[in-house]
Design an enzyme around this catalytic site. Structure first.
Site, PDB file in Angstrom:
ATOM      1  N   SER A  56       0.814  -7.194   7.993  1.00 52.31           N
ATOM      2  CA  SER A  56       0.006  -6.382   7.089  1.00 52.31           C
ATOM      3  C   SER A  56      -0.065  -4.919   7.528  1.00 52.31           C
ATOM      4  O   SER A  56       0.946  -4.235   7.595  1.00 52.31           O
ATOM      5  CB  SER A  56      -1.389  -6.998   6.967  1.00 52.31           C
ATOM      6  OG  SER A  56      -2.154  -6.357   5.977  1.00 52.31           O
ATOM      7  N   ASP A  83      -0.532  -0.674   1.628  1.00 57.48           N
ATOM      8  CA  ASP A  83      -0.357  -0.961   3.052  1.00 57.48           C
ATOM      9  C   ASP A  83       1.004  -1.614   3.264  1.00 57.48           C
ATOM     10  O   ASP A  83       1.782  -1.777   2.316  1.00 57.48           O
ATOM     11  CB  ASP A  83      -1.501  -1.817   3.599  1.00 57.48           C
ATOM     12  CG  ASP A  83      -1.501  -3.235   3.045  1.00 57.48           C
ATOM     13  OD1 ASP A  83      -0.954  -3.446   1.943  1.00 57.48           O
ATOM     14  OD2 ASP A  83      -2.065  -4.134   3.696  1.00 57.48           O
ATOM     15  N   ASP A  96       2.273  -4.543   3.713  1.00 53.81           N
ATOM     16  CA  ASP A  96       2.761  -5.710   2.980  1.00 53.81           C
ATOM     17  C   ASP A  96       2.375  -5.690   1.499  1.00 53.81           C
ATOM     18  O   ASP A  96       2.659  -6.634   0.770  1.00 53.81           O
ATOM     19  CB  ASP A  96       2.291  -7.004   3.641  1.00 53.81           C
ATOM     20  CG  ASP A  96       0.816  -7.290   3.448  1.00 53.81           C
ATOM     21  OD1 ASP A  96       0.021  -6.330   3.346  1.00 53.81           O
ATOM     22  OD2 ASP A  96       0.440  -8.482   3.395  1.00 53.81           O
ATOM     23  N   ASP A 109      -0.525  -5.724  -0.221  1.00 59.23           N
ATOM     24  CA  ASP A 109      -1.654  -6.400  -0.865  1.00 59.23           C
ATOM     25  C   ASP A 109      -2.919  -5.544  -0.903  1.00 59.23           C
ATOM     26  O   ASP A 109      -3.942  -5.965  -1.446  1.00 59.23           O
ATOM     27  CB  ASP A 109      -1.943  -7.759  -0.215  1.00 59.23           C
ATOM     28  CG  ASP A 109      -2.338  -7.673   1.254  1.00 59.23           C
ATOM     29  OD1 ASP A 109      -2.355  -6.553   1.806  1.00 59.23           O
ATOM     30  OD2 ASP A 109      -2.625  -8.729   1.847  1.00 59.23           O
TER      31      ASP A 109
END
Length: 444
Positions: free
Chosen positions: A101, A240, A242, A244
């Site tokens: 993430s 960000d 990843d 999400d």
């Protein structure tokens, strides 16, 4: 049962240490494959962000799943919510995301989606852990899994994102700066917004395996804010690593956080006649959102920090909208998990339909002054049970007199106590936060 390996969002750590070694991730793939093979179709999809370690971990997972007799479909770099979507549309037993993430490049992680594109149930994670602790056995050669790349994975997800707003809506004439954090949205996001008519300028869209999240993206939107002003853009959108999370910047260079974006989406739902009873936030959600939603006649409840807990409470309440200040926003009437691109599209569709600027749209919500101080825990002491700390909190609440709140929360990832105070008086908030933090520090 206490889980040994899984945290609140999969398994994560520094590459080369703990569970993040090639050997252990290979066995994790095998263990997961054994569990998923008994739950439906023997097919698992794998996607990743842009970290250099993704190559190694992808190969390890592929080998482990094949050894368990499970076929693999490789998606390549893909936002986490895109992996959830393709898990469902490819009718796989599960989806696997290789990402840490918003963490730096030297960390990585493995998290899973169910066949429905949702987080795994606790009993499934526990079953994978139990299998991981068993000796690894490879299936007969004739039963080994096969691996194939999905060549049109990005295109499928791009179309899915665009389908979450009315076909009559377009962004013609809108100038947008995108900050893709050198992460999983670097190629997909510019296509989505360009195809809907916007003029797009992208930064953080040149990943090299080492620069993911580096001074960019949703966790550091200051560079985006400067670029929006410099280019005279209408707004900016930051994701960000990843994909999400989403944070936005208005045309004046002001950062628009997850709380404000949730407010705009809630307002958009109401204006368009879509049924909405309430919104789920977290303990960290600004009280200004609660007050603004109350003024709209909507309910509001707080979950524990973490999108997993937001989603659980949304399902309990039967509500379709929830989110965190950090930009994790879940629109269950559009997708199954937090999705930065989809959330941004909901906001932009409202702006396009009403002709408002982002700065104007957020003005219906006024954030209360909030301050947070992280107090390191230097010993095994428990300041949360200290009478002095309890007295300091009670005194602060008395001074706030119902016009604010106090929150003490142990960090889930670091040896810290987070002291947060918010209220209508900024000077009082600052004073009370420091007083409580000093008391906590004295108790450790």
């Amino acid at each position: 049962m206490t889980k040994k390996y899984f945290g609140t969002d999969g398994i994560r750590g520094k590459v080369g240490e703990g569970m993040m070694t090639a050997e252990k991730v290979l066995k994790l793939g095998w263990a997961a494959g054994r569990v998923f093979a008994g739950q439906g179709r023997k097919l698992v999809v794998i996607g990743k962000d842009t970290r250099i370690s993704g190559y190694m971990l992808e190969s390890a997972l592929e080998a482990g799943l094949s050894a368990a007799g499970v076929d693999v479909r490789l998606l390549g770099p893909m936002p986490t919510p895109g992996i959830a979507y393709l898990t469902r549309t490819l009718h796989a037993s599960a989806g696997i995301v290789i990402s840490a993430s918003h963490n730096p490049y030297y960390d990585n992680g493995v998290k899973f989606f169910s066949a429905a594109g949702t987080k795994l149930a606790d009993d499934t994670e526990e079953a994978i852990e139990a299998m991981f602790d068993q000796p690894m056995q490879t299936v007969d050669s004739a039963e080994l899994g096969k691996a194939m790349r999905v060549p049109d994975a990005q295109g499928r997800y791009i179309e899915a994102c665009k389908a979450t707003i009315p076909i009559t809506v377009h962004f013609n004439g809108l100038k947008i700066v995108l900050d893709c954090a050198n992460g999983a949205t670097y190629d997909i996001a510019p296509h989505v917004f360009t195809e809907l008519g916007a003029r797009v300028s992208a930064i953080g869209a040149d990943p090299n395996g080492l620069n993911i999240n580096a001074e960019s993206g949703a966790t550091n939107p200051n560079k985006l804010a400067k670029r929006v002003v410099a280019e005279g853009a209408d707004l900016g959108i930051a994701f960000d690593g990843d994909g999400d999370r989403v944070i936005m910047v208005d045309g004046e260079g002001e950062i628009v956080d997850g709380d404000e974006l949730v407010y705009i989406i809630a307002l958009a739902r109401m204006k368009s006649g879509i049924a909405i009873d309430g919104v789920v936030g977290t303990q960290m959600t600004n009280m200004g959102l609660e007050l603004a939603l109350r003024a709209l006649g909507l309910g509001f409840v707080r979950a524990a920090v973490g999108d997993r807990y937001v989603l659980e409470l949304m399902k309990q309440k039967g509500w379709n909208l929830g989110g965190e200040s950090s930009g994790h926003i879940i629109c269950l009437d559009r997708t199954t998990t937090g999705d930065g691109i989809v959330s941004a599209l909901q906001v932009l569709a409202y702006l396009a339909e009403t002709g408002q600027t982002l700065h104007r749209a957020k003005s219906g919500m006024t954030k209360l002054p909030m301050q947070m101080i992280n107090v390191p825990l230097s010993s095994s002491a428990d300041p949360m049970s200290s009478p002095q700390v309890s007295d300091a909190v009670l005194e602060a609440e008395r001074e706030l007199n119902g016009n604010g709140r106090v929150l003490l929360r142990p960090s889930g990832t670091e040896p810290l106590i987070r002291v947060m105070v918010e209220g209508s008086n900024a000077a009082l908030v600052q004073k009370l936060t420091q007083n409580i933090a000093n008391t906590v520090a004295a108790a450790v």
